[in-house]
Design a protein around this motif. Structure first.
Motif, PDB file in Angstrom:
ATOM      1  N   GLU A 166      18.370   2.929 -48.250  1.00  0.00           N
ATOM      2  CA  GLU A 166      19.755   3.597 -47.889  1.00  0.00           C
ATOM      3  C   GLU A 166      20.346   3.207 -46.812  1.00  0.00           C
ATOM      4  O   GLU A 166      19.366   2.859 -45.544  1.00  0.00           O
ATOM      5  CB  GLU A 166      18.762   4.853 -48.013  1.00  0.00           C
ATOM      6  CG  GLU A 166      18.943   6.228 -47.785  1.00  0.00           C
ATOM      7  CD  GLU A 166      18.342   7.322 -47.553  1.00  0.00           C
ATOM      8  OE1 GLU A 166      19.021   7.892 -47.635  1.00  0.00           O
ATOM      9  OE2 GLU A 166      17.411   7.569 -47.280  1.00  0.00           O
ATOM     10  N   ASN A 167      21.981   2.859 -46.440  1.00  0.00           N
ATOM     11  CA  ASN A 167      22.129   3.133 -44.675  1.00  0.00           C
ATOM     12  C   ASN A 167      23.138   4.137 -44.774  1.00  0.00           C
ATOM     13  O   ASN A 167      23.358   4.618 -45.692  1.00  0.00           O
ATOM     14  CB  ASN A 167      22.287   1.101 -44.950  1.00  0.00           C
ATOM     15  CG  ASN A 167      22.978   1.189 -45.910  1.00  0.00           C
ATOM     16  OD1 ASN A 167      24.346   1.626 -46.478  1.00  0.00           O
ATOM     17  ND2 ASN A 167      22.992  -0.039 -46.720  1.00  0.00           N
ATOM     18  N   ASP A 188      18.836   3.100 -55.927  1.00  0.00           N
ATOM     19  CA  ASP A 188      17.282   3.469 -56.526  1.00  0.00           C
ATOM     20  C   ASP A 188      16.653   1.619 -56.297  1.00  0.00           C
ATOM     21  O   ASP A 188      17.396   0.646 -56.831  1.00  0.00           O
ATOM     22  CB  ASP A 188      17.766   4.291 -57.076  1.00  0.00           C
ATOM     23  CG  ASP A 188      17.739   5.870 -57.202  1.00  0.00           C
ATOM     24  OD1 ASP A 188      17.738   6.051 -56.326  1.00  0.00           O
ATOM     25  OD2 ASP A 188      17.747   6.019 -58.927  1.00  0.00           O
ATOM     26  N   GLN A 224      18.765   1.672 -41.893  1.00  0.00           N
ATOM     27  CA  GLN A 224      18.550   1.389 -42.903  1.00  0.00           C
ATOM     28  C   GLN A 224      17.098   1.674 -42.962  1.00  0.00           C
ATOM     29  O   GLN A 224      16.322   1.009 -42.636  1.00  0.00           O
ATOM     30  CB  GLN A 224      18.336  -0.203 -43.725  1.00  0.00           C
ATOM     31  CG  GLN A 224      18.445  -0.638 -44.649  1.00  0.00           C
ATOM     32  CD  GLN A 224      19.381  -1.851 -44.904  1.00  0.00           C
ATOM     33  OE1 GLN A 224      18.651  -2.954 -45.124  1.00  0.00           O
ATOM     34  NE2 GLN A 224      20.457  -1.771 -44.740  1.00  0.00           N
ATOM     35  N   SER A 252      27.455   5.185 -53.175  1.00  0.00           N
ATOM     36  CA  SER A 252      28.450   4.433 -51.872  1.00  0.00           C
ATOM     37  C   SER A 252      29.177   5.496 -51.777  1.00  0.00           C
ATOM     38  O   SER A 252      29.998   6.122 -52.531  1.00  0.00           O
ATOM     39  CB  SER A 252      28.453   3.572 -52.010  1.00  0.00           C
ATOM     40  OG  SER A 252      29.492   2.716 -52.464  1.00  0.00           O
ATOM     41  N   TYR A 269      28.170   5.618 -45.761  1.00  0.00           N
ATOM     42  CA  TYR A 269      26.611   6.112 -47.061  1.00  0.00           C
ATOM     43  C   TYR A 269      26.653   5.525 -48.306  1.00  0.00           C
ATOM     44  O   TYR A 269      27.160   5.921 -48.894  1.00  0.00           O
ATOM     45  CB  TYR A 269      26.495   7.926 -47.162  1.00  0.00           C
ATOM     46  CG  TYR A 269      25.118   8.130 -47.458  1.00  0.00           C
ATOM     47  CD1 TYR A 269      23.935   7.788 -46.311  1.00  0.00           C
ATOM     48  CD2 TYR A 269      25.279   8.108 -48.924  1.00  0.00           C
ATOM     49  CE1 TYR A 269      22.917   8.316 -47.119  1.00  0.00           C
ATOM     50  CE2 TYR A 269      24.067   8.694 -48.892  1.00  0.00           C
ATOM     51  CZ  TYR A 269      22.607   8.875 -48.201  1.00  0.00           C
ATOM     52  OH  TYR A 269      21.136   8.819 -48.857  1.00  0.00           O
ATOM     53  N   LYS A 270      24.873   4.899 -48.184  1.00  0.00           N
ATOM     54  CA  LYS A 270      25.066   4.201 -49.419  1.00  0.00           C
ATOM     55  C   LYS A 270      23.639   4.482 -49.834  1.00  0.00           C
ATOM     56  O   LYS A 270      22.582   4.231 -48.596  1.00  0.00           O
ATOM     57  CB  LYS A 270      25.093   1.829 -49.397  1.00  0.00           C
ATOM     58  CG  LYS A 270      25.200   2.100 -50.184  1.00  0.00           C
ATOM     59  CD  LYS A 270      25.078   0.276 -50.193  1.00  0.00           C
ATOM     60  CE  LYS A 270      26.426   0.030 -50.473  1.00  0.00           C
ATOM     61  NZ  LYS A 270      26.504  -1.658 -50.078  1.00  0.00           N
ATOM     62  N   ARG A 271      23.703   4.440 -51.179  1.00  0.00           N
ATOM     63  CA  ARG A 271      22.191   4.580 -51.691  1.00  0.00           C
ATOM     64  C   ARG A 271      22.121   3.982 -52.964  1.00  0.00           C
ATOM     65  O   ARG A 271      22.723   4.075 -54.148  1.00  0.00           O
ATOM     66  CB  ARG A 271      21.422   5.997 -51.644  1.00  0.00           C
ATOM     67  CG  ARG A 271      20.399   6.237 -52.103  1.00  0.00           C
ATOM     68  CD  ARG A 271      19.673   7.350 -52.245  1.00  0.00           C
ATOM     69  NE  ARG A 271      18.464   7.774 -53.043  1.00  0.00           N
ATOM     70  CZ  ARG A 271      17.263   8.029 -52.583  1.00  0.00           C
ATOM     71  NH1 ARG A 271      17.387   8.263 -51.291  1.00  0.00           N
ATOM     72  NH2 ARG A 271      15.807   8.357 -53.394  1.00  0.00           N
ATOM     73  N   LEU A 288      12.506   4.460 -50.937  1.00  0.00           N
ATOM     74  CA  LEU A 288      12.891   5.006 -51.287  1.00  0.00           C
ATOM     75  C   LEU A 288      11.573   6.060 -52.682  1.00  0.00           C
ATOM     76  O   LEU A 288      12.328   7.252 -52.331  1.00  0.00           O
ATOM     77  CB  LEU A 288      14.515   5.655 -52.316  1.00  0.00           C
ATOM     78  CG  LEU A 288      15.559   4.149 -51.067  1.00  0.00           C
ATOM     79  CD1 LEU A 288      16.995   4.413 -52.019  1.00  0.00           C
ATOM     80  CD2 LEU A 288      15.516   5.071 -49.159  1.00  0.00           C
TER      81      LEU A 288
END
Length: 563
Positions: free
Chosen positions: A313-314, A297, A337, A277, A293-295, A341
């Motif tokens: 993911e957002n 898995d 969001q 993030s 931004y955040k991702r 993924l």
């Protein structure tokens, strides 16, 4: 069994049932401090219960002793906590925890049960029984912890099976960094492994839980320059789900396998995850703006944390500002969001998340708060065909209005608070819209009057709630009256509340009574007594097995001491 004195019993309880967080003053001034001081508080409570018309929900009588003494040894404070209850008699080994973290200048030592947080994606507050140290000489930051993360459990408490359910898990975490305050950069690593021999031999039974191993490499940092700031966290997790697997992992380059293989046993059950993030923002006196931004898995996990909301993911933008000499404050956020993924699911969900809040001070007496949120979710088929009936496409909106009015005078204070909230869920899928649409409305009006000269407070609350769906309509409405009075030079406080509520479900109504009486007597600054009595009565219009007529009484007598 020998009888213990009261003081001996309290000492044993403190040592056996305490979760301790210890900090220390500068030991250079130790000669100026008192040798031993004790402060804090303790309480003894007795609870009474009875019920009619329904099975007993608790024991007719129970008691509990609690305390939070603070022992100071030459200025080194050691806060303690203990709980002793008759309900714990059935446990052969109650949940006892003890730990401390004394500090001297830039050296902090950890021992016992500790909850250490290095970063969100590595060691993130997991309880560890062990020891460690944190060093902060100058601008440098070092940390190390080693201990047990999980205790072996050979019984599945949900099914009663004697198969392996949880292994003894040990691990260590290390941190090295530079910086202070809001400007820092840390490199973090945590490694943990299950002991496959810690639950004994399960024989020919298939193991329901396999011993696992995990190593996570993390990076965490933040930097502020004038009004600008950046912050971020990242984690790369290698998780071997079964350290005894004989299946080889052939799809990883040999050089990478040899490098990572020094930290973890890599086989066919090893999985790789990443999470990160990043945020950048700007702050001034009455204005702030942040973009994040955040991702994470799918199935990302670390043995140093209990839970992650993964496969998402957002990106979010959050502005905030004030107007008219801060009489109006506006804040909001807007985000996008999505999940799926790695295209593993049958469908992909995409969400639009928006919210806003306006707080206005119109006059010295009148103010109002406005809130609005909107959540839109749309699912699209992935590689596998999915019928439209099973795809979620909906939007949820929420509007809230809360005006407030207060008149404060020397001999009387009036406060009026009104709240109205409306929620609406709209199913945009034509195949399911007729069954899934619903809305709810909640309102309450509270009026309170305070008479300082008479040490008297009175209040009345009116509330109403209604939920409408395609199949049914439910709701409730009621009134609550109450107040409290201080007497005997504020040593005695009496409180009374009476609540009457009528609920309606599918045309059937029910009456609910909830009455409470509280009494507190403060002998002095160190000793006080407290009693609480509560009566609950449910009177349905038509008594049925699933909705019987019943009544409950709960009482409590407590003694509290501060020392």
């Amino acid at each position: 069994m020998k009888t213990l004195s009261v003081y001996s019993l309290l000492i044993m309880i403190c040592l056996a049932g305490a979760q301790v967080s210890v900090t220390a003053q500068d030991l250079e001034n130790i000669a100026k401090e008192k040798a031993v001081t004790i402060s804090g508080g303790a309480s003894a409570r007795m609870m009474f219960y009875s019920a009619s018309g329904i099975p007993q929900r608790r024991k007719p009588f129970s008691y509990v002793l609690t305390g939070s003494p603070v022992v100071s040894l030459y200025g080194i404070t050691i806060p303690l906590y203990f709980v002793y209850s008759e309900q714990e008699r059935s446990f052969r080994q109650p949940f006892n925890q003890f730990g401390m973290s004394p500090r001297y200048k830039w050296v902090t030592v950890h021992g016992g049960y500790r909850n250490i947080n290095y970063s969100p994606y590595t060691l993130a507050g997991h309880t560890m029984l062990g020891g460690g140290v944190d060093l902060t000489p100058g601008i440098f930051r070092f940390g190390f912890m080693y201990g047990r993360l999980n205790r072996a459990t050979a019984v599945d408490t949900t099914s009663g099976s004697f198969d392996a359910y949880q292994y003894n898990r040990r691990g260590y975490a290390a941190k090295i960094g530079v910086g202070k305050g809001s400007n820092f950069l840390d490199l973090i690593m945590i490694h943990a492994k299950d002991d496959s021999t810690s639950v004994g031999d399960v024989g020919t039974k298939v193991q329901r839980v396999s011993p696992a191993e995990n190593v996570v490499f993390g990076l965490s940092g933040a930097y502020t320059f004038h009004n600008l700031f950046v912050e971020g966290d990242a984690g790369l997790s290698l998780y071997t789900n079964n350290i005894g697997s004989s299946i080889a992992f052939d799809s990883i380059p040999e050089i990478l396998k040899n490098t990572l293989g020094k930290f973890i046993n890599i086989n066919g059950s090893t999985e790789f995850y990443s999470a990160y993030s990043f945020a950048v923002g700007y702050r001034v006196k009455d204005l702030s703006l942040k973009v994040q931004y955040k991702r994470i898995d799918p199935d990302f996990k670390s043995m140093g944390s209990y839970f992650f909301n993964n496969d998402l993911e957002n990106i979010t933008i959050s502005p905030s500002f004030s107007l008219l000499n801060r009489k109006i404050h506006i804040a909001g956020s807007l985000g996008l969001q999505r999940d799926n993924l790695q295209n593993q699911k049958e469908s992909t969900s995409r969400r639009v998340i928006g919210s806003g809040n306006v707080s206005a001070t119109i006059t010295e007496r009148l103010g109002v708060d406005l809130t609005y949120t909107n959540f839109t979710t749309r699912q699209k088929p992935g590689r596998v065909f999915v019928a439209d009936t099973f795809l979620i496409t909906q939007t949820t909106g929420n509007i809230g209005i809360m005006p407030r009015y207060m008149v404060a005078k020397e001999n009387i204070t009036h406060t009026v608070l009104l709240s109205w909230n409306y929620m609406n869920l709209v199913d945009l899928n034509s195949a399911t819209a007729s069954n899934n649409n619903l809305n709810s409305t909640n309102m309450f009006l509270n009026y309170q009057v305070i008479l300082p000269q008479k040490n008297l407070t009175l209040f009345v609350n009116l509330n109403s709630a209604k939920l409408n769906s395609a199949t049914t309509e439910t709701g409730n409405k009621g009134v609550t009256l109450g107040g409290n009075k201080n007497m005997l030079d504020n040593k005695l406080t009496l409180g009374l509340s009476v609540s009457v509520m009528q609920s309606t479900t599918a045309g059937k109504s029910s009456l609910l009574l909830n009455d409470g009486l509280q009494c507190t007597y403060r002998v002095n600054t160190h000793h006080s007594f407290n009693t609480n009595m509560n009566y609950i009565g449910s009177y349905p219009g038509q008594s049925q097995p699933e909705n019987p007529r019943f009544s409950e009484f709960r009482g409590e007598v407590a003694y509290m001491i501060n020392f």
